[in-house]
Design an enzyme around this catalytic site. Structure first.
Site, PDB file in Angstrom:
ATOM      1  N   GLU A 256     -30.279  -2.756 -42.639  1.00 21.01           N
ATOM      2  CA  GLU A 256     -29.223  -1.862 -43.026  1.00 21.01           C
ATOM      3  C   GLU A 256     -29.221  -1.841 -44.815  1.00 21.01           C
ATOM      4  O   GLU A 256     -28.997  -0.365 -45.007  1.00 21.01           O
ATOM      5  CB  GLU A 256     -28.030  -2.628 -42.679  1.00 21.01           C
ATOM      6  CG  GLU A 256     -26.786  -1.376 -43.039  1.00 21.01           C
ATOM      7  CD  GLU A 256     -25.490  -2.048 -42.712  1.00 21.01           C
ATOM      8  OE1 GLU A 256     -25.413  -2.955 -41.826  1.00 21.01           O
ATOM      9  OE2 GLU A 256     -24.495  -1.147 -43.067  1.00 21.01           O
TER      10      GLU A 256
ATOM     11  N   ASP B  90     -28.958  -6.431 -39.423  1.00 22.91           N
ATOM     12  CA  ASP B  90     -27.846  -6.157 -39.847  1.00 22.91           C
ATOM     13  C   ASP B  90     -26.953  -7.224 -40.280  1.00 22.91           C
ATOM     14  O   ASP B  90     -26.683  -8.081 -39.498  1.00 22.91           O
ATOM     15  CB  ASP B  90     -26.859  -5.389 -38.464  1.00 22.91           C
ATOM     16  CG  ASP B  90     -25.707  -4.622 -39.223  1.00 22.91           C
ATOM     17  OD1 ASP B  90     -24.982  -5.276 -40.255  1.00 22.91           O
ATOM     18  OD2 ASP B  90     -24.736  -3.783 -38.494  1.00 22.91           O
TER      19      ASP B  90
ATOM     20  N   ASP C 206     -23.603  -9.095 -47.628  1.00 24.99           N
ATOM     21  CA  ASP C 206     -24.584  -8.263 -47.066  1.00 24.99           C
ATOM     22  C   ASP C 206     -26.077  -8.486 -47.476  1.00 24.99           C
ATOM     23  O   ASP C 206     -27.271  -8.668 -46.991  1.00 24.99           O
ATOM     24  CB  ASP C 206     -24.295  -6.930 -47.195  1.00 24.99           C
ATOM     25  CG  ASP C 206     -23.373  -6.234 -46.214  1.00 24.99           C
ATOM     26  OD1 ASP C 206     -23.284  -6.937 -45.017  1.00 24.99           O
ATOM     27  OD2 ASP C 206     -22.713  -5.207 -46.652  1.00 24.99           O
TER      28      ASP C 206
ATOM     29  N   ILE D 100     -24.382  -8.144 -41.957  1.00 23.89           N
ATOM     30  CA  ILE D 100     -23.041  -8.183 -41.568  1.00 23.89           C
ATOM     31  C   ILE D 100     -22.472  -6.950 -40.869  1.00 23.89           C
ATOM     32  O   ILE D 100     -22.451  -6.181 -41.248  1.00 23.89           O
ATOM     33  CB  ILE D 100     -21.962  -8.564 -42.682  1.00 23.89           C
ATOM     34  CG1 ILE D 100     -22.276  -9.715 -43.620  1.00 23.89           C
ATOM     35  CG2 ILE D 100     -20.826  -8.519 -42.302  1.00 23.89           C
ATOM     36  CD1 ILE D 100     -21.324 -10.096 -44.700  1.00 23.89           C
ATOM     37  N   ASP D 101     -22.264  -7.263 -39.381  1.00 27.18           N
ATOM     38  CA  ASP D 101     -22.123  -5.980 -38.666  1.00 27.18           C
ATOM     39  C   ASP D 101     -20.378  -6.176 -38.441  1.00 27.18           C
ATOM     40  O   ASP D 101     -20.138  -7.194 -38.112  1.00 27.18           O
ATOM     41  CB  ASP D 101     -22.635  -5.998 -37.381  1.00 27.18           C
ATOM     42  CG  ASP D 101     -22.277  -5.086 -36.506  1.00 27.18           C
ATOM     43  OD1 ASP D 101     -21.979  -3.896 -36.948  1.00 27.18           O
ATOM     44  OD2 ASP D 101     -21.995  -5.076 -35.345  1.00 27.18           O
TER      45      ASP D 101
ATOM     46  N   ASP E 163     -27.369  -1.556 -35.045  1.00 28.20           N
ATOM     47  CA  ASP E 163     -25.867  -1.661 -34.578  1.00 28.20           C
ATOM     48  C   ASP E 163     -26.005  -1.772 -33.111  1.00 28.20           C
ATOM     49  O   ASP E 163     -25.013  -2.051 -32.576  1.00 28.20           O
ATOM     50  CB  ASP E 163     -25.090  -0.363 -35.007  1.00 28.20           C
ATOM     51  CG  ASP E 163     -24.427  -0.793 -36.294  1.00 28.20           C
ATOM     52  OD1 ASP E 163     -24.325  -1.729 -36.730  1.00 28.20           O
ATOM     53  OD2 ASP E 163     -24.520   0.410 -37.125  1.00 28.20           O
TER      54      ASP E 163
ATOM     55  N   THR F  67     -17.942  -5.159 -40.962  1.00 35.09           N
ATOM     56  CA  THR F  67     -17.435  -5.458 -42.392  1.00 35.09           C
ATOM     57  C   THR F  67     -15.871  -5.483 -42.371  1.00 35.09           C
ATOM     58  O   THR F  67     -15.092  -6.347 -42.944  1.00 35.09           O
ATOM     59  CB  THR F  67     -18.086  -4.552 -43.212  1.00 35.09           C
ATOM     60  OG1 THR F  67     -17.714  -3.262 -42.869  1.00 35.09           O
ATOM     61  CG2 THR F  67     -19.263  -4.600 -43.597  1.00 35.09           C
TER      62      THR F  67
END
Ligand SMILES: Nc1ncnc2c1ncn2[C@@H]1O[C@H](COP(=O)(O)O)[C@@H](O)[C@H]1OP(=O)(O)O
Ligand SMILES: [Mg+2]
Ligand SMILES: [Mg+2]
Ligand SMILES: [Mg+2]
Length: 372
Positions: free
Chosen positions: A92, A164, A69, A166-167, A310, A169
Site C-alpha cells: 500500500e 497492507d 504503516d 495497517i489495514d 484489502d 487505520t
C-alpha cells in the site's frame, strides 16, 4: 543388527520429517510470513502504546498511522526480500514523501521503529538467516528502498506478494480492530494469506479474555488461527448458518460500505440479529471462525476501486474455512487486474449454504443482475 535397525529408524524419521516439510506447498513462505506479520503486529502495537494512547501524537493527527504503516511495510518487505529476492511486492505504501524529508522526526521515527522490530530477539520458529535478530539493522536508504519495493503494478502472471501494513487505520486510532495483512499470489490466484489482529479477542465468546490472533491459510491446507503470543494452531471451519441464525459482519465506517444497503438485504433475508461492525480484514478472520455468517461490503458510490491488498489475504481465509467469496454479482474477485480489483461491485463472503441466497437478496436490493 541393532545398528542396522537404528540407522533405519533414523533414516525413516529424517525421511518422514523432510517429506512432511517439502510435501506441503508454500511451507517456507508460510513460516517466514507468519514471523513477519508477528513482528509487524508487535511494532504497530508499540506505535499505538507509545504514540497514540498517551497522545504524544493526537488522534486527529495522521502521523501515528503513517509511522506505523511505513515502518511495518519496511520490516515485512526486508524479510520477504531476504528469502524471496525475486518476488515483487504490491504494497500500500511508498516512500516518495519520506525521501524529501531527510532527517525529519517522522522519518527518523520510522527508521528506528523498523530497526527495533528487525533486531528483536528470535522467537520459536524464527531463523537468523531471515535477516532478523540482534545486529541486523538496516540503513535509512535500505529501509526506504524496502518500502518502495511495494511499488509493483500487480498483474495476471507470476508470483507476487501483497502487503497492507495497517489495514483499518480508523480502528487502529480508536484502539479497536485493525490488521496487518500479507498474501502471496501466483498467477493471480491467492495461495497464502496471513492476517494479524493484535486487538482481536482469541475467543469471541470471551470479549474480555486474551487478545491478539493471527489467521493463516494456504490453498488446499485449510485455515488456522494462532494466538499472537503462542504457536498452538486451531483449524477453523465455518459453521452452517441459515438465514435465521445469520448475522452480518460489516465496516464501522459507513463511507466504506453502505450500511443502508446491508439493512435492506438483511430484511430481505429475514435476518434479525444485529450486524457485527468492525474495521479491517479482521472481519474475514471472524467470518472464517464463525463469529458471523456473512461479510458484505457494498459500494457507497462510484469511483472507489477496492485494492488487492484489502481482500486477497481475507478471501483465502474464508475459502479455506469452507466459505465462498465473490463480488456482489457473483463473479470471483479478480486479483490479476493490477493493484485494484478494477470495477467495484462490492464483496459478498459467506458460507456455502447461504451464499446464493445472499446474492439473490443483493440483486433484489440493488437491482443488479447476479450470475447463476
Ligand atoms: N470509499 C471507500 N470504499 C471502500 N473502501 C474504502 C474507501 N475508502 C477507503 N477504503 C478502504 O477501506 C479499508 C478499511 O475498510 P474497513 O471499513 O472494512 O475497515 C481501508 O483499506 C481503506 O483504505 P485506506 O487504507 O486507503 O484508507
Ligand atoms: Mg487496507
Ligand atoms: Mg493500510
Ligand atoms: Mg491507508
Amino acid at each position: 543388527m541393532y545398528h542396522r535397525l537404528r540407522i533405519q529408524v533414523i533414516i525413516s524419521t529424517l525421511f518422514r520429517s523432510s517429506t512432511t516439510m517439502s510435501a506441503r506447498p508454500f511451507a517456507p513462505e508460510r513460516q517466514l510470513a507468519l514471523s513477519a506479520v508477528r513482528r509487524a503486529c508487535a511494532l504497530t502495537s508499540s506505535v499505538f502504546n507509545k504514540l497514540v494512547k498517551n497522545e504524544t501524537l493526537t488522534k486527529g493527527d495522521k502521523s501515528p498511522v503513517t509511522v506505523g504503516d511505513y515502518a511495518a511495510q519496511a520490516l515485512i518487505s526486508v524479510m520477504l526480500k531476504n528469502s524471496f529476492p525475486a518476488d515483487p511486492i504490491v504494497g500500500e505504501e511508498d516512500a516518495a514523501e519520506l525521501r524529501v524529508e531527510e532527517g525529519s522526526v517522522l522519518r527518523e521515527r520510522i527508521i528506528a521503529l523498523a530497526n527495533e522490530a528487525l533486531v528483536a530477539p528470535l522467537v520459536e520458529g524464527d531463523k537468523a538467516e531471515w535477516g532478523i535478530g540482534p545486529g541486523q539493522e538496516k540503513t535509512s536508504d535500505e529501509l526506504l528502498d524496502a518500502i518502495d519495493r511495494g511499488n509493483h503494478d500487480g498483474g495476471r502472471t507470476g508470483r507476487m506478494w501483497t502487503i497492507d501494513p495497517i489495514d483499518g487505520t480508523k480502528g487502529f486510532l480508536r484502539g479497536e480492530q485493525y490488521a496487518v495483512c500479507v498474501s502471496l499470489l501466483v498467477d493471480a490466484q491467492v495461495q497464502l494469506g496471513i492476517i494479524g489482529c493484535p486487538n482481536l479477542p482469541v475467543d469471541a465468546s470471551k470479549p474480555d479474555g486474551e487478545r491478539g490472533c493471527i489467521f493463516v491459510a494456504v490453498r488446499g491446507q485449510g485455515c488456522q488461527q494462532i494466538p499472537l503470543t503462542g504457536s498452538t494452531e486451531t483449524a477453523l471451519s465455518m459453521p452452517a448458518f441459515t438465514p435465521s441464525s445469520l448475522n452480518f459482519l460489516e465496516s464501522v465506517e459507513a463511507l466504506h460500505s453502505s450500511h443502508s444497503t446491508t439493512d435492506t438485504i438483511s430484511s430481505i433475508l429475514g435476518i434479525t440479529r444485529p450486524p457485527l461492525r468492525m474495521d479491517s480484514q479482521a472481519k474475514y478472520g471472524c467470518l472464517a471462525r464463525g463469529d458471523g455468517g456473512l461479510y458484505l461490503r457494498m459500494p457507497t458510490g462510484v469511483g472507489y476501486r477496492e485494492k488487492i491488498w484489502d481482500h486477497a489475504p481475507g478471501a483465502i481465509l474464508v475459502e479455506e474455512a469452507g466459505g465462498i467469496v465473490t463480488d456482489s454479482r457473483g463473479a470471483p474477485l479478480d486479483f490479476g487486474l493490477g493493484r485494484t480489483l478494477g470495477e467495484n461491485f462490492g464483496v459478498v463472503a459467506a458460507g456455502k449454504e447461504v451464499h446464493s441466497a445472499v446474492l439473490d437478496a443483493v440483486q433484489q436490493a440493488t437491482g443488479t443482475k447476479a450470475k447463476a
